[in-house]
Design an enzyme around this catalytic site. Sequence first.
Site, PDB file in Angstrom:
ATOM      1  N   ALA A 134       0.126  -0.546   1.222  1.00 24.48           N
ATOM      2  CA  ALA A 134      -1.340  -0.798   2.536  1.00 24.48           C
ATOM      3  C   ALA A 134      -0.585  -0.210   3.624  1.00 24.48           C
ATOM      4  O   ALA A 134      -0.920   0.525   4.291  1.00 24.48           O
ATOM      5  CB  ALA A 134      -1.224  -1.562   2.745  1.00 24.48           C
ATOM      6  N   LYS A 135       0.452   0.973   3.030  1.00 29.24           N
ATOM      7  CA  LYS A 135       1.257   1.264   4.257  1.00 29.24           C
ATOM      8  C   LYS A 135       0.997   0.752   5.692  1.00 29.24           C
ATOM      9  O   LYS A 135       0.322   1.366   7.029  1.00 29.24           O
ATOM     10  CB  LYS A 135       0.818   2.885   4.203  1.00 29.24           C
ATOM     11  CG  LYS A 135       1.164   3.665   2.841  1.00 29.24           C
ATOM     12  CD  LYS A 135       0.845   4.754   2.739  1.00 29.24           C
ATOM     13  CE  LYS A 135       1.511   5.289   1.560  1.00 29.24           C
ATOM     14  NZ  LYS A 135       0.677   4.588   0.130  1.00 29.24           N
ATOM     15  N   ARG A 136       1.412  -0.023   5.811  1.00 34.81           N
ATOM     16  CA  ARG A 136       0.642  -0.531   7.228  1.00 34.81           C
ATOM     17  C   ARG A 136       2.423  -1.102   8.497  1.00 34.81           C
ATOM     18  O   ARG A 136       3.453   0.189   7.650  1.00 34.81           O
ATOM     19  CB  ARG A 136       1.200  -2.262   7.809  1.00 34.81           C
ATOM     20  CG  ARG A 136      -0.349  -2.277   6.599  1.00 34.81           C
ATOM     21  CD  ARG A 136      -1.750  -2.469   7.082  1.00 34.81           C
ATOM     22  NE  ARG A 136      -3.110  -3.341   6.616  1.00 34.81           N
ATOM     23  CZ  ARG A 136      -3.604  -2.645   5.564  1.00 34.81           C
ATOM     24  NH1 ARG A 136      -3.155  -0.896   4.926  1.00 34.81           N
ATOM     25  NH2 ARG A 136      -4.893  -3.590   5.332  1.00 34.81           N
TER      26      ARG A 136
END
Length: 268
Positions: free
Chosen positions: A92-94
């Site tokens: 998700a590469k938050r």
Amino acid sequence: MHRNELVAQIKKKKSVLCVGLDTDASKLPLHLQNDSNGILLFNKAIIDATKEYTVAYKINTAFYEAMGIKGWEIMQDTLAYIPKEIFTIADAKRGDIGNTATQYAKTFFETYPYDSVTVAPYMGADSVQPFLAFENKWAIVLGLTSNPGSQDFQMLSLADQSFLYEHVLKTVSSWGTSENTMFVIGATRADQLQNVRNILPHHFLLIPGVGAQGGDVATVCEHALTDDGGILINVSRGIIYASSQEDFASRAQDAAKMYQEEMQQFIK
């Protein structure tokens, strides 16, 4: 999932394979494209075909979020279908801070009970630490990527002649432990893989870039594998799109088996 459980799977299966479920509706086999449940049926078939050879599944959330509520439901059902002993990654590469980061962590550790989630570290410690507060959950931090744009920031030289990515790896590794922090490291350059392993001798590395992006298993294993595995090699397109016909699942199985057989030569 505790590190020991992941290591046990690696030893049992003689594999460090992570299958990326980056499922694109436009790339489904024709017989599934007009089926309202086509993506879920595809994902389940891929999981059934590859679970013998893989120790992790990485779900790229962007492919599901783009479909709205239906996509989130498919993602949830896909996650639930993955065997419990296999490590799960929300790609998700938050990257945010404070309460927002905490809510992201709750999303991917509680609402959707993944074992791990990818995060961006460039807002500093308070963008990663909320993910480290969950027991037996992992933050997989962007460390060094192989895309052309990685040159813009990651390869900047600092005053001490080190690269920015090296400073990021050293700093972030001090925020958590090798039992709750992994790093995303691109697989296309052997010298960089070796350098990263020297900086991070004990941390797990999630390594994309093998297969369609040009990396290879032998190079990764020779420069980054450790006694307990220490790496997860992600392959997405090279497995899930091994065929666009009705035999897609069996062809995916063949591809996963091929990767596993290559990996087992390096795993003690």
